[in-house]
Motif scaffolding. Sequence first.
Motif, PDB file in Angstrom:
ATOM      1  N   MET A   1       0.852  -1.183   0.000  1.00 18.02           N
ATOM      2  CA  MET A   1       0.000   0.000   0.000  1.00 18.02           C
ATOM      3  C   MET A   1       0.891   1.237   0.000  1.00 18.02           C
ATOM      4  N   THR A  13      -8.727   0.551   2.414  1.00 20.62           N
ATOM      5  CA  THR A  13      -7.953  -0.567   1.903  1.00 20.62           C
ATOM      6  C   THR A  13      -7.846  -1.683   2.939  1.00 20.62           C
ATOM      7  N   LEU A  14      -7.627  -1.312   4.175  1.00 16.62           N
ATOM      8  CA  LEU A  14      -7.530  -2.307   5.243  1.00 16.62           C
ATOM      9  C   LEU A  14      -8.865  -2.997   5.485  1.00 16.62           C
ATOM     10  N   SER A  17      -9.475  -5.471   2.741  1.00 17.21           N
ATOM     11  CA  SER A  17      -8.614  -6.619   2.959  1.00 17.21           C
ATOM     12  C   SER A  17      -9.200  -7.534   4.032  1.00 17.21           C
ATOM     13  N   THR A  39      -2.471  -7.228   3.398  1.00 19.90           N
ATOM     14  CA  THR A  39      -2.404  -5.925   2.742  1.00 19.90           C
ATOM     15  C   THR A  39      -0.976  -5.532   2.376  1.00 19.90           C
TER      16      THR A  39
END
Length: 224
Positions: A1, A13-14, A17, A39
């Motif tokens: 990332m 994003t986390l 994931s 990630t």
Amino acid sequence: MGSRLTGDERRVTLVMSALELAKRGGMEAVTIRAVAAHTGVSIGMVQYCFENKEELVVAMAEQLVLELSGSARITFDTLIDWSELRGRQGLYRLIRTGLEWGWPVIEANPERRLLTYEIMTQSLRHRDAGFPRAGAIAVAQREHMTAEVAAFLEECSRGTGTAWTEPVSAIARFGLASLDGLVLRWLVDRDTEVTKRHLDALAQAVAAKAVEVPADDDSAEDGE
């Protein structure tokens, strides 16, 4: 990332994931360490965005809610001619359309809906085992969903010249409870045609909880 991501972008994003991990192995597979490894970031980065797993799970639940509520909002971009959507019949059409737009999201991502219920049941199970903080996740999930539906219903009533006969939050809870039952049944039998008929009945039942508001008499003002 990449380092250029903003804080909000990192969190999203986390969360995505974590949802992928949960899809593969259930909620037990979601840990701070596992999310970091999946990630490609440090554990410290995950803990910077989410203090603990509980905060991450709340964010996961909110993301699942937003995926559904976003489809309902499309209703207002699609049905541009509000002049034809008046009264309880117009209200019914709006609610039905919102459900119709939302259903393909459910049908295309059944594992996401299973996660919604898994998050809630796991949280309640931990609460009953003596961890009240875990139960707060289920409460937050339900409150977020209720707020999203209530906002949708308020906009529907304003646009159609109707008013709710009960607190909109109570109507939102009724609608959600009914929809939960329909989603769970569909997850079992995958009978879409029967489910769509039930969704129509749900739209009618919700619209029946409203009354039409008389239009303002502008002619009286014109004569003054």
